[in-house]
Design a protein around this motif. Structure first.
Motif, PDB file in Angstrom:
ATOM      1  N   ALA A  27     -11.963 -21.401  -4.861  1.00 22.63           N
ATOM      2  CA  ALA A  27     -11.625 -20.134  -5.516  1.00 22.63           C
ATOM      3  C   ALA A  27     -12.245 -18.962  -4.772  1.00 22.63           C
ATOM      4  O   ALA A  27     -11.613 -17.928  -4.558  1.00 22.63           O
ATOM      5  CB  ALA A  27     -12.114 -20.160  -6.964  1.00 22.63           C
ATOM      6  N   HIS A  28     -13.497 -19.119  -4.375  1.00 22.75           N
ATOM      7  CA  HIS A  28     -14.183 -18.044  -3.632  1.00 22.75           C
ATOM      8  C   HIS A  28     -13.487 -17.780  -2.303  1.00 22.75           C
ATOM      9  O   HIS A  28     -13.257 -16.631  -1.926  1.00 22.75           O
ATOM     10  CB  HIS A  28     -15.628 -18.445  -3.381  1.00 22.75           C
ATOM     11  CG  HIS A  28     -16.343 -17.533  -2.421  1.00 22.75           C
ATOM     12  ND1 HIS A  28     -16.695 -16.255  -2.741  1.00 22.75           N
ATOM     13  CD2 HIS A  28     -16.726 -17.721  -1.136  1.00 22.75           C
ATOM     14  CE1 HIS A  28     -17.300 -15.690  -1.707  1.00 22.75           C
ATOM     15  NE2 HIS A  28     -17.329 -16.563  -0.722  1.00 22.75           N
ATOM     16  N   SER A  34      -9.690 -11.600   2.740  1.00 21.04           N
ATOM     17  CA  SER A  34      -9.589 -10.321   3.449  1.00 21.04           C
ATOM     18  C   SER A  34     -10.869  -9.991   4.185  1.00 21.04           C
ATOM     19  O   SER A  34     -10.849  -9.489   5.304  1.00 21.04           O
ATOM     20  CB  SER A  34      -9.249  -9.194   2.470  1.00 21.04           C
ATOM     21  OG  SER A  34     -10.266  -9.027   1.505  1.00 21.04           O
ATOM     22  N   HIS A  35     -12.029 -10.280   3.563  1.00 19.65           N
ATOM     23  CA  HIS A  35     -13.307 -10.017   4.223  1.00 19.65           C
ATOM     24  C   HIS A  35     -13.498 -10.934   5.423  1.00 19.65           C
ATOM     25  O   HIS A  35     -14.077 -10.543   6.424  1.00 19.65           O
ATOM     26  CB  HIS A  35     -14.461 -10.228   3.234  1.00 19.65           C
ATOM     27  CG  HIS A  35     -14.376  -9.333   2.039  1.00 19.65           C
ATOM     28  ND1 HIS A  35     -14.697  -8.002   2.087  1.00 19.65           N
ATOM     29  CD2 HIS A  35     -13.979  -9.584   0.771  1.00 19.65           C
ATOM     30  CE1 HIS A  35     -14.516  -7.465   0.881  1.00 19.65           C
ATOM     31  NE2 HIS A  35     -14.086  -8.405   0.072  1.00 19.65           N
ATOM     32  N   GLN A  36     -12.997 -12.145   5.309  1.00 20.04           N
ATOM     33  CA  GLN A  36     -13.223 -13.120   6.359  1.00 20.04           C
ATOM     34  C   GLN A  36     -12.273 -12.928   7.526  1.00 20.04           C
ATOM     35  O   GLN A  36     -12.676 -13.064   8.685  1.00 20.04           O
ATOM     36  CB  GLN A  36     -13.067 -14.532   5.769  1.00 20.04           C
ATOM     37  CG  GLN A  36     -14.066 -14.796   4.642  1.00 20.04           C
ATOM     38  CD  GLN A  36     -13.690 -16.021   3.834  1.00 20.04           C
ATOM     39  OE1 GLN A  36     -12.807 -16.771   4.212  1.00 20.04           O
ATOM     40  NE2 GLN A  36     -14.353 -16.223   2.711  1.00 20.04           N
ATOM     41  N   VAL A  37     -10.998 -12.618   7.240  1.00 22.14           N
ATOM     42  CA  VAL A  37     -10.009 -12.504   8.297  1.00 22.14           C
ATOM     43  C   VAL A  37     -10.020 -11.116   8.919  1.00 22.14           C
ATOM     44  O   VAL A  37     -10.049 -10.967  10.131  1.00 22.14           O
ATOM     45  CB  VAL A  37      -8.600 -12.848   7.763  1.00 22.14           C
ATOM     46  CG1 VAL A  37      -7.554 -12.604   8.828  1.00 22.14           C
ATOM     47  CG2 VAL A  37      -8.568 -14.305   7.313  1.00 22.14           C
ATOM     48  N   TYR A 166     -18.214 -23.000   4.773  1.00 18.03           N
ATOM     49  CA  TYR A 166     -18.506 -21.649   5.205  1.00 18.03           C
ATOM     50  C   TYR A 166     -18.903 -20.780   4.023  1.00 18.03           C
ATOM     51  O   TYR A 166     -18.670 -21.115   2.858  1.00 18.03           O
ATOM     52  CB  TYR A 166     -17.302 -21.038   5.934  1.00 18.03           C
ATOM     53  CG  TYR A 166     -16.008 -21.072   5.153  1.00 18.03           C
ATOM     54  CD1 TYR A 166     -15.662 -20.053   4.280  1.00 18.03           C
ATOM     55  CD2 TYR A 166     -15.130 -22.151   5.290  1.00 18.03           C
ATOM     56  CE1 TYR A 166     -14.500 -20.104   3.561  1.00 18.03           C
ATOM     57  CE2 TYR A 166     -13.955 -22.200   4.573  1.00 18.03           C
ATOM     58  CZ  TYR A 166     -13.637 -21.167   3.706  1.00 18.03           C
ATOM     59  OH  TYR A 166     -12.472 -21.226   2.972  1.00 18.03           O
ATOM     60  N   GLU A 167     -19.515 -19.656   4.342  1.00 16.20           N
ATOM     61  CA  GLU A 167     -19.862 -18.676   3.322  1.00 16.20           C
ATOM     62  C   GLU A 167     -19.755 -17.281   3.933  1.00 16.20           C
ATOM     63  O   GLU A 167     -19.914 -17.106   5.146  1.00 16.20           O
ATOM     64  CB  GLU A 167     -21.276 -18.912   2.789  1.00 16.20           C
ATOM     65  CG  GLU A 167     -22.370 -18.754   3.817  1.00 16.20           C
ATOM     66  CD  GLU A 167     -23.748 -19.073   3.258  1.00 16.20           C
ATOM     67  OE1 GLU A 167     -24.734 -18.623   3.859  1.00 16.20           O
ATOM     68  OE2 GLU A 167     -23.823 -19.764   2.225  1.00 16.20           O
ATOM     69  N   VAL A 168     -19.498 -16.303   3.079  1.00 13.14           N
ATOM     70  CA  VAL A 168     -19.377 -14.928   3.527  1.00 13.14           C
ATOM     71  C   VAL A 168     -20.755 -14.286   3.521  1.00 13.14           C
ATOM     72  O   VAL A 168     -21.514 -14.432   2.580  1.00 13.14           O
ATOM     73  CB  VAL A 168     -18.429 -14.131   2.612  1.00 13.14           C
ATOM     74  CG1 VAL A 168     -18.296 -12.688   3.093  1.00 13.14           C
ATOM     75  CG2 VAL A 168     -17.069 -14.799   2.565  1.00 13.14           C
ATOM     76  N   SER A 169     -21.078 -13.587   4.593  1.00 13.41           N
ATOM     77  CA  SER A 169     -22.356 -12.889   4.658  1.00 13.41           C
ATOM     78  C   SER A 169     -22.392 -11.792   3.604  1.00 13.41           C
ATOM     79  O   SER A 169     -21.448 -11.012   3.462  1.00 13.41           O
ATOM     80  CB  SER A 169     -22.543 -12.268   6.042  1.00 13.41           C
ATOM     81  OG  SER A 169     -23.620 -11.360   6.029  1.00 13.41           O
ATOM     82  N   ILE A 216      -4.675 -19.344   5.882  1.00 12.25           N
ATOM     83  CA  ILE A 216      -4.383 -20.620   5.223  1.00 12.25           C
ATOM     84  C   ILE A 216      -5.481 -21.632   5.530  1.00 12.25           C
ATOM     85  O   ILE A 216      -5.839 -22.452   4.670  1.00 12.25           O
ATOM     86  CB  ILE A 216      -2.991 -21.120   5.630  1.00 12.25           C
ATOM     87  CG1 ILE A 216      -1.921 -20.140   5.138  1.00 12.25           C
ATOM     88  CG2 ILE A 216      -2.722 -22.515   5.062  1.00 12.25           C
ATOM     89  CD1 ILE A 216      -0.510 -20.459   5.592  1.00 12.25           C
ATOM     90  N   PHE A 217      -6.050 -21.600   6.742  1.00 10.86           N
ATOM     91  CA  PHE A 217      -7.211 -22.441   7.036  1.00 10.86           C
ATOM     92  C   PHE A 217      -8.302 -22.221   5.997  1.00 10.86           C
ATOM     93  O   PHE A 217      -9.035 -23.145   5.631  1.00 10.86           O
ATOM     94  CB  PHE A 217      -7.799 -22.107   8.412  1.00 10.86           C
ATOM     95  CG  PHE A 217      -6.963 -22.514   9.593  1.00 10.86           C
ATOM     96  CD1 PHE A 217      -5.983 -23.481   9.485  1.00 10.86           C
ATOM     97  CD2 PHE A 217      -7.177 -21.922  10.829  1.00 10.86           C
ATOM     98  CE1 PHE A 217      -5.220 -23.853  10.582  1.00 10.86           C
ATOM     99  CE2 PHE A 217      -6.428 -22.281  11.931  1.00 10.86           C
ATOM    100  CZ  PHE A 217      -5.436 -23.252  11.822  1.00 10.86           C
ATOM    101  N   LEU A 218      -8.438 -20.975   5.535  1.00  8.27           N
ATOM    102  CA  LEU A 218      -9.510 -20.604   4.608  1.00  8.27           C
ATOM    103  C   LEU A 218      -9.128 -20.801   3.150  1.00  8.27           C
ATOM    104  O   LEU A 218      -9.907 -20.456   2.259  1.00  8.27           O
ATOM    105  CB  LEU A 218      -9.906 -19.143   4.840  1.00  8.27           C
ATOM    106  CG  LEU A 218     -10.500 -18.844   6.221  1.00  8.27           C
ATOM    107  CD1 LEU A 218     -10.634 -17.350   6.438  1.00  8.27           C
ATOM    108  CD2 LEU A 218     -11.849 -19.522   6.378  1.00  8.27           C
ATOM    109  N   GLY A 219      -7.938 -21.338   2.888  1.00  7.31           N
ATOM    110  CA  GLY A 219      -7.572 -21.680   1.518  1.00  7.31           C
ATOM    111  C   GLY A 219      -6.632 -20.722   0.840  1.00  7.31           C
ATOM    112  O   GLY A 219      -6.352 -20.873  -0.347  1.00  7.31           O
ATOM    113  N   CYS A 220      -6.118 -19.725   1.527  1.00  2.00           N
ATOM    114  CA  CYS A 220      -5.183 -18.761   0.948  1.00  2.00           C
ATOM    115  C   CYS A 220      -3.770 -19.278   1.186  1.00  2.00           C
ATOM    116  O   CYS A 220      -3.257 -19.174   2.302  1.00  2.00           O
ATOM    117  CB  CYS A 220      -5.403 -17.388   1.590  1.00  2.00           C
ATOM    118  SG  CYS A 220      -4.497 -16.061   0.800  1.00  2.00           S
ATOM    119  N   ARG A 221      -3.105 -19.798   0.156  1.00  2.00           N
ATOM    120  CA  ARG A 221      -1.902 -20.590   0.388  1.00  2.00           C
ATOM    121  C   ARG A 221      -0.639 -20.040  -0.248  1.00  2.00           C
ATOM    122  O   ARG A 221       0.447 -20.536   0.033  1.00  2.00           O
ATOM    123  CB  ARG A 221      -2.130 -22.017  -0.124  1.00  2.00           C
ATOM    124  CG  ARG A 221      -3.292 -22.740   0.529  1.00  2.00           C
ATOM    125  CD  ARG A 221      -3.501 -24.096  -0.087  1.00  2.00           C
ATOM    126  NE  ARG A 221      -2.342 -24.944   0.086  1.00  2.00           N
ATOM    127  CZ  ARG A 221      -2.045 -25.984  -0.713  1.00  2.00           C
ATOM    128  NH1 ARG A 221      -2.816 -26.261  -1.743  1.00  2.00           N
ATOM    129  NH2 ARG A 221      -0.965 -26.709  -0.488  1.00  2.00           N
TER     130      ARG A 221
END
Length: 341
Positions: A27-28, A34-37, A166-169, A216-221
């Motif tokens: 979910a996270h 958007s922050h990650q990509v 992974y985690e977002v800084s 999509i790698f990060l779970g946004c599908r």
């Protein structure tokens, strides 16, 4: 039915806790794409080499091409286009013209792991991959033909998409910059989805296609989440998704939680793009770092270490560098380096 004993109860509790953490992570991940990509190193790398012709020029550079006319002849690229792309690569300190010809700088040579992952993907999925694609790589440190593979820099184990946490800084949770796509130059060279499915540059050199896969790698599908998180217009997103599906990189499936909606699922072909993506991210982290903490910190699940991915020889596990690898048709070594390097 007898109640579970203490050991069984503990195992059940741990299993439930693990499942809960996985759901929370998923979910996270979907909420913070958007922050990650947008702020990630991949986006900065694509600002520089997210172009069809640029990636083909880099391929030729690693094959030893240095002369303008050779680039033009091998690629059948318009001379004006070639001139501009070479100027851009020189301006970004990837190519150097001070010693005569166009030679890779240390920054350019640092793209070698990415180039090896392009070779690996093309050998597996690209059919013949064209006459300019080497048929075999030789690692001179061990003397064997080999296949490059992505590995964890800490434990040396193979790394795939499924092996990463992974985690977002916290320092990067503010609004991420908007993404902007470049003109889709690849359409002039690749005419249909079947051909695109065998030519990785058509996908990874197109900013939107590569960023969609990365999301999509990060779970946004879902379509709605991809549109919202990437800030991409619906018509561009629909066009790219249609191409990725037809070219075999994605599958469109019914949502397991809502039969009225669809989700986009990775295929083996697109999962094998992940090592290319990680290699570009590592290059940008080193050569064009952003101010502040990295927006996304990756961990290798098997050993728990922060991921510092490297590309190694499948035979001896040694890290691969340009001076120790040649290709067939083999390039004679001159002074310990491939001729023309």
């Amino acid at each position: 039915m007898n109640p579970p004993d203490a050991a069984q109860a503990q195992a059940i509790a741990e299993s439930v806790a693990t499942a809960r953490r996985q759901l929370e992570r998923a979910a996270h991940n979907a909420e913070s794409v958007s922050h990650q990509v947008r702020g990630c190193s991949l986006n900065r790398a694509l600002n520089v080499i997210g172009d069809w012709w640029t990636q083909l020029i880099l391929r030729e550079s690693f094959l030893g091409v240095r002369n303008f006319d050779e680039f033009q002849s091998h690629l059948a690229i318009p001379r004006q286009t070639l001139s501009q792309r070479l100027k851009d690569l020189v301006a970004h300190d990837i190519l150097d013209v001070s010693r005569g010809g166009y030679r890779l700088t240390p920054c350019g040579l640092a793209l070698y792991p990415w180039a090896l992952m392009v070779w690996r993907w093309s050998r597996k999925w690209g059919g013949s991959a064209g006459p300019r694609h080497p048929s075999r790589l030789l690692h001179h440190d061990c003397g064997h033909a080999m296949t490059p593979r992505l590995a964890c820099g800490e434990c040396n184990a193979k790394v795939t998409l499924r092996d990463i946490d992974y985690e977002v800084s916290p320092r990067q949770r503010d609004a991420a910059p908007a993404l902007r796509g470049k003109r889709w130059t690849g359409t002039k060279a690749v005419t249909d989805a079947a051909e695109a499915g065998q030519n990785i540059a058509f996908i990874t050199a197109d900013r939107w296609s590569h960023l969609i896969l990365s999301a999509i790698f990060l779970g946004c599908r879902s379509f709605d989440k991809l549109e919202r998180e990437l800030g991409i217009s619906t018509n561009i997103l629909a066009r790219r998704l249609a191409l990725l599906i037809e070219a075999g990189f994605l599958e469109k499936l019914r949502s397991p939680t809502d039969a009225r909606r669809y989700v986009y699922s990775l295929t083996p072909r697109s999962r094998d793009v992940f090592p290319l993506t990680i290699s570009l991210i590592r290059w940008a982290d080193e050569w064009m770092p952003a101010a502040g903490a990295p927006p996304l910190v990756r961990y290798h699940r098997a050993c728990g270490a922060r991921l510092s991915a490297r590309v190694i020889c499948s035979h001896c596990n040694g890290e691969l560098v340009p001076s120790a690898v040649s290709f067939e048709p083999l390039v004679p070594l001159v002074g310990g380096h491939p001729q023309g390097a």
